[in-house]
Motif scaffolding. Structure first.
Motif, PDB file in Angstrom:
ATOM      1  N   ILE A 167       6.353   0.471   2.975  1.00 25.95           N
ATOM      2  CA  ILE A 167       7.243   1.446   2.348  1.00 25.95           C
ATOM      3  C   ILE A 167       6.724   2.868   2.580  1.00 25.95           C
ATOM      4  O   ILE A 167       7.497   3.779   2.921  1.00 25.95           O
ATOM      5  N   ALA A 179       8.881   5.506   4.684  1.00 26.90           N
ATOM      6  CA  ALA A 179       9.414   6.609   3.886  1.00 26.90           C
ATOM      7  C   ALA A 179       8.905   7.961   4.345  1.00 26.90           C
ATOM      8  O   ALA A 179       9.639   8.961   4.300  1.00 26.90           O
ATOM      9  N   LEU A 180       7.663   8.032   4.801  1.00 30.52           N
ATOM     10  CA  LEU A 180       7.045   9.313   5.129  1.00 30.52           C
ATOM     11  C   LEU A 180       7.088   9.655   6.620  1.00 30.52           C
ATOM     12  O   LEU A 180       6.871  10.800   6.998  1.00 30.52           O
TER      13      LEU A 180
END
Length: 269
Positions: free
Chosen positions: A263, A267-268
């Motif tokens: 995640i 996400a980043l």
């Protein structure tokens, strides 16, 4: 964030691994907060650390290495495959010669070159062995960003540092608590626990400087770090998490750790 992006990759890697080292110290500080921590909790924490390392090896290292080799056509797998095997082989050599002791093992089962060092030092060296590829991975990731590849992003490098920092917390605890059980004072247990993370900034600077100065080896370097991490996971972290009869809980910890790292990276990045 904007100021951080203007720094050289070596400084970025150094700052990022100061964070991961700090998380090791925070985990080691658990020895001050609790009289003891059950082996079940420690095994779950080690399983979590294994999951983070496995996910980071693919999402943050191997996948970018393969993307960077797209120009090789049918042979784009070569840098990732060669680097991965070399990374594992390097850690195998370190594992063979560096004196160390697994977390749940008796002193008689110490590995590496024979030595009279006490079990406390050998346990710290075992976790230090874990941290070499972690620091190297962070350094190489920031070096990849500076090299300008589309598949390497500052967010992805930061996600890797955050993920490794999170899993360093249980590793710090996994050193300080057993040392406390062996009769060391809380202060000495904490000192040895945090010291196991000191190698990460050193490895990060080496990794960042290497790929920054020699851009063509970048895909190999990313895969090298991945191979080294997977070796540590399979050789030490997972067996240690399964050694005390809490294998199912440790396995679920591994699944959770993998999910958290996946995640973070998606996400980043």
């Amino acid at each position: 964030m904007e100021y951080f992006a203007t720094l050289s990759p070596i400084v970025q890697a150094l700052l990022a691994t100061f964070f991961t080292w700090g998380m090791t110290a925070l985990g080691a500080a658990m020895v001050f907060a609790a009289k003891d921590i059950s082996k079940r909790v420690l095994d779950i924490m080690l399983g979590f650390a294994a999951g983070v390392m496995i996910a980071a090896s693919y999402w943050s290292l191997l996948a970018p290495a393969i993307e960077m080799s797209e120009h090789m056509g049918a042979f784009k797998f070569v840098p990732a495959a060669v680097g991965f095997v070399l990374g594992a082989a390097f850690l195998r050599l370190v594992d063979r010669f560096l004196p160390h002791l697994h977390i749940h093992a008796p002193r008689s089962e110490a590995e590496g070159v024979k030595t009279d060092w006490n079990s406390s030092i050998l346990l710290v060296l075992a976790i230090t062995l874990h941290n070499i590829p972690e620091g190297l991975a962070v350094g190489v990731a920031f070096g990849a960003v500076a090299a300008g590849y589309d598949s390497a992003t500052l967010g992805g490098a930061l996600a890797l540092a955050i993920g490794i920092g999170i899993q360093n917390f249980p590793e710090g605890t996994a050193v300080s608590v057993p040392l406390r059980r062996q009769g060391l004072s809380r202060a000495r247990s904490f000192f040895y626990g945090q010291a196991s993370g000191a190698v990460e900034p050193i490895a990060a600077v080496i990794g960042a400087a290497t790929v920054f100065l020699a851009k063509p080896i970048l895909p190999y370097a990313l895969a090298f770090a991945a191979g080294a991490m997977i070796f540590v996971v399979v050789e030490e972290v997972i067996p240690e998490s399964q050694a005390s009869g809490y294998g199912d809980q440790a396995t679920m910890g591994c699944i959770f750790g993998f999910t958290v790292m996946m995640i973070l990276d998606v996400a980043l990045s």
